[in-house]
Design a protein around this motif. Structure first.
Motif, PDB file in Angstrom:
ATOM      1  N   LEU A  98       0.829  -1.207   0.000  1.00 31.97           N
ATOM      2  CA  LEU A  98       0.000   0.000   0.000  1.00 31.97           C
ATOM      3  C   LEU A  98       0.862   1.254   0.000  1.00 31.97           C
ATOM      4  CD1 LEU A  98      -2.505  -0.833   2.881  1.00 31.97           C
ATOM      5  CD2 LEU A  98      -2.984  -0.895   0.437  1.00 31.97           C
ATOM      6  N   ALA A  99       0.324   2.307  -0.607  1.00 29.09           N
ATOM      7  CA  ALA A  99       0.940   3.627  -0.475  1.00 29.09           C
ATOM      8  C   ALA A  99       0.634   4.126   0.928  1.00 29.09           C
ATOM      9  CB  ALA A  99       0.357   4.581  -1.512  1.00 29.09           C
ATOM     10  N   TRP A 100       1.569   4.862   1.503  1.00 29.13           N
ATOM     11  CA  TRP A 100       1.342   5.428   2.830  1.00 29.13           C
ATOM     12  C   TRP A 100       1.739   6.897   2.831  1.00 29.13           C
ATOM     13  CZ3 TRP A 100       5.340   7.526   5.707  1.00 29.13           C
ATOM     14  CH2 TRP A 100       6.638   7.179   5.320  1.00 29.13           C
ATOM     15  N   PHE A 101       1.200   7.608   3.822  1.00 28.26           N
ATOM     16  CA  PHE A 101       1.427   9.043   3.955  1.00 28.26           C
ATOM     17  C   PHE A 101       1.780   9.325   5.410  1.00 28.26           C
ATOM     18  CE2 PHE A 101      -1.497   8.073   0.615  1.00 28.26           C
ATOM     19  CZ  PHE A 101      -0.979   8.773  -0.463  1.00 28.26           C
ATOM     20  N   PRO A 102       2.778  10.166   5.649  1.00 27.21           N
ATOM     21  CA  PRO A 102       3.196  10.447   7.026  1.00 27.21           C
ATOM     22  C   PRO A 102       2.126  11.211   7.800  1.00 27.21           C
ATOM     23  CG  PRO A 102       4.361  11.879   5.489  1.00 27.21           C
ATOM     24  CD  PRO A 102       3.549  10.919   4.668  1.00 27.21           C
ATOM     25  N   ASP A 103       2.046  10.899   9.098  1.00 20.26           N
ATOM     26  CA  ASP A 103       1.110  11.572  10.004  1.00 20.26           C
ATOM     27  C   ASP A 103       1.781  11.640  11.369  1.00 20.26           C
ATOM     28  OD1 ASP A 103      -1.389  12.719  10.846  1.00 20.26           O
ATOM     29  OD2 ASP A 103      -1.916  10.775  11.729  1.00 20.26           O
ATOM     30  N   GLY A 104       2.747  12.535  11.505  1.00 17.59           N
ATOM     31  CA  GLY A 104       3.520  12.593  12.746  1.00 17.59           C
ATOM     32  C   GLY A 104       4.317  11.313  12.900  1.00 17.59           C
ATOM     33  N   ASP A 105       4.113  10.619  14.040  1.00 10.37           N
ATOM     34  CA  ASP A 105       4.780   9.340  14.283  1.00 10.37           C
ATOM     35  C   ASP A 105       3.987   8.164  13.730  1.00 10.37           C
ATOM     36  OD1 ASP A 105       6.857  10.606  15.577  1.00 10.37           O
ATOM     37  OD2 ASP A 105       5.968  10.369  17.571  1.00 10.37           O
ATOM     38  N   GLU A 108     -17.133   7.160   0.087  1.00 12.46           N
ATOM     39  CA  GLU A 108     -15.987   7.867   0.636  1.00 12.46           C
ATOM     40  C   GLU A 108     -14.944   6.849   1.089  1.00 12.46           C
ATOM     41  OE1 GLU A 108     -16.128  11.610   3.223  1.00 12.46           O
ATOM     42  OE2 GLU A 108     -15.867   9.974   4.659  1.00 12.46           O
ATOM     43  N   TYR A 109     -13.729   6.991   0.580  1.00 10.24           N
ATOM     44  CA  TYR A 109     -12.670   6.064   0.949  1.00 10.24           C
ATOM     45  C   TYR A 109     -12.300   6.239   2.420  1.00 10.24           C
ATOM     46  CZ  TYR A 109     -11.702   5.661  -4.103  1.00 10.24           C
ATOM     47  OH  TYR A 109     -11.773   5.460  -5.447  1.00 10.24           O
ATOM     48  N   GLU A 144     -11.267  14.482  11.249  1.00 10.30           N
ATOM     49  CA  GLU A 144      -9.873  14.073  11.093  1.00 10.30           C
ATOM     50  C   GLU A 144      -9.588  13.615   9.671  1.00 10.30           C
ATOM     51  OE1 GLU A 144      -7.502  12.344  14.771  1.00 10.30           O
ATOM     52  OE2 GLU A 144      -9.358  11.230  14.383  1.00 10.30           O
ATOM     53  N   ARG A 145     -10.551  12.883   9.092  1.00  9.53           N
ATOM     54  CA  ARG A 145     -10.382  12.405   7.721  1.00  9.53           C
ATOM     55  C   ARG A 145     -10.271  13.579   6.758  1.00  9.53           C
ATOM     56  NH1 ARG A 145     -12.230  12.042   2.874  1.00  9.53           N
ATOM     57  NH2 ARG A 145     -11.935  10.176   1.634  1.00  9.53           N
ATOM     58  N   ALA A 146     -11.123  14.583   6.929  1.00 10.40           N
ATOM     59  CA  ALA A 146     -11.111  15.746   6.042  1.00 10.40           C
ATOM     60  C   ALA A 146      -9.752  16.437   6.076  1.00 10.40           C
ATOM     61  CB  ALA A 146     -12.220  16.720   6.424  1.00 10.40           C
ATOM     62  N   GLU A 147      -9.198  16.580   7.263  1.00  9.18           N
ATOM     63  CA  GLU A 147      -7.884  17.218   7.409  1.00  9.18           C
ATOM     64  C   GLU A 147      -6.791  16.352   6.775  1.00  9.18           C
ATOM     65  OE1 GLU A 147      -5.524  20.314   8.197  1.00  9.18           O
ATOM     66  OE2 GLU A 147      -7.671  20.274   8.603  1.00  9.18           O
ATOM     67  N   ALA A 148      -6.825  15.059   7.051  1.00  9.60           N
ATOM     68  CA  ALA A 148      -5.829  14.143   6.491  1.00  9.60           C
ATOM     69  C   ALA A 148      -5.965  14.070   4.974  1.00  9.60           C
ATOM     70  CB  ALA A 148      -5.984  12.758   7.110  1.00  9.60           C
ATOM     71  N   TRP A 149      -7.210  14.098   4.489  1.00  8.79           N
ATOM     72  CA  TRP A 149      -7.439  13.971   3.043  1.00  8.79           C
ATOM     73  C   TRP A 149      -6.791  15.131   2.292  1.00  8.79           C
ATOM     74  CZ3 TRP A 149      -8.370   9.947   0.299  1.00  8.79           C
ATOM     75  CH2 TRP A 149      -8.627  10.108  -1.062  1.00  8.79           C
ATOM     76  N   TRP A 185       1.306   6.520  10.365  1.00 15.08           N
ATOM     77  CA  TRP A 185       1.221   6.428   8.912  1.00 15.08           C
ATOM     78  C   TRP A 185      -0.249   6.344   8.515  1.00 15.08           C
ATOM     79  CZ3 TRP A 185       3.849   2.837  11.984  1.00 15.08           C
ATOM     80  CH2 TRP A 185       5.216   3.082  12.126  1.00 15.08           C
ATOM     81  N   LEU A 186      -0.594   6.983   7.422  1.00 12.77           N
ATOM     82  CA  LEU A 186      -1.963   6.933   6.907  1.00 12.77           C
ATOM     83  C   LEU A 186      -1.999   6.075   5.652  1.00 12.77           C
ATOM     84  CD1 LEU A 186      -2.898  10.723   7.142  1.00 12.77           C
ATOM     85  CD2 LEU A 186      -3.500   8.906   8.767  1.00 12.77           C
ATOM     86  N   VAL A 187      -3.049   5.252   5.527  1.00  6.77           N
ATOM     87  CA  VAL A 187      -3.297   4.486   4.311  1.00  6.77           C
ATOM     88  C   VAL A 187      -4.749   4.713   3.908  1.00  6.77           C
ATOM     89  CG1 VAL A 187      -1.494   2.753   4.682  1.00  6.77           C
ATOM     90  CG2 VAL A 187      -3.776   2.362   5.629  1.00  6.77           C
ATOM     91  N   VAL A 188      -5.022   4.581   2.614  1.00  5.64           N
ATOM     92  CA  VAL A 188      -6.354   4.836   2.072  1.00  5.64           C
ATOM     93  C   VAL A 188      -6.949   3.524   1.570  1.00  5.64           C
ATOM     94  CG1 VAL A 188      -7.662   6.092   0.318  1.00  5.64           C
ATOM     95  CG2 VAL A 188      -5.673   7.161   1.388  1.00  5.64           C
ATOM     96  N   ALA A 189      -8.160   3.219   2.003  1.00  5.98           N
ATOM     97  CA  ALA A 189      -8.844   1.986   1.592  1.00  5.98           C
ATOM     98  C   ALA A 189      -9.682   2.252   0.343  1.00  5.98           C
ATOM     99  CB  ALA A 189      -9.710   1.455   2.734  1.00  5.98           C
ATOM    100  N   SER A 190      -9.004   2.417  -0.788  1.00  2.00           N
ATOM    101  CA  SER A 190      -9.722   2.749  -2.024  1.00  2.00           C
ATOM    102  C   SER A 190     -10.341   1.517  -2.669  1.00  2.00           C
ATOM    103  CB  SER A 190      -8.799   3.458  -3.005  1.00  2.00           C
ATOM    104  OG  SER A 190      -7.735   2.619  -3.394  1.00  2.00           O
TER     105      SER A 190
END
Length: 150
Positions: free
Chosen positions: A61-68, A141-142, A116-121, A70-75
């Motif tokens: 999966l692709a991941w995105f940093p979120d402080g300490d 919505e993913y 939180e999702r809106a901000e992360a998105w 990681w964010l992943v998207v369930a597309s």
């Protein structure tokens, strides 16, 4: 004689699922061998336990940093949540992630709420505009999942 199986429109067929599994396994091998990026995205291996089979499952999966974390998207290709999302939900205490050439790290998974999702998105869409385009084409919505080291 081969029996035709009815499937819901927009869901993957047998060949598509085979291709997803095959390419996913290949990507996971590359990540484990030290390749940390694919198609311009940082990637990880998400290890879960199959919700019905109880068998180990590995998904690149692709991941995105979120402080300490990681964010992943369930597309899941747009039409439905991916299998790994169901596995993660069924066995949240048995999830690990692997980064390029590194040992597995146990993580806790949390689906982000609306605010939180809106901000992360915003951050995800800015980092990878193609994911935002996929979201625009989908009726659902993913989910965005935060993975935090346990």
């Amino acid at each position: 004689m081969t029996q035709q199986v009815e499937r819901k429109p927009g869901t993957p067929g047998r060949f598509s699922r085979w291709l997803q599994r095959t390419m996913g396994a290949r990507a996971a091998r590359k990540i484990r061998d030290g390749k940390g990026q694919m198609m311009g995205m940082d990637v990880l291996v998400l290890n879960t336990i199959g919700r019905r089979s109880g068998e180990p499952r590995a998904t690149a999966l692709a991941w995105f940093p979120d402080g300490d974390a990681w964010l992943v998207v369930a597309s899941g290709g747009g039409s439905q949540h991916p299998d790994w999302h169901a596995n993660l939900t069924a066995h949240p205490d048995q999830v690990t992630v692997e980064f390029a050439g590194q040992p597995a790290v146990p993580v806790s998974a949390e689906r982000l709420g609306k605010a939180e999702r809106a901000e992360a998105w915003k951050q995800i869409a800015e980092a990878q505009p193609r994911i935002a385009k996929y979201q625009e084409k989908s009726e659902r919505e993913y989910p965005v999942i935060r993975l935090t080291r346990r």
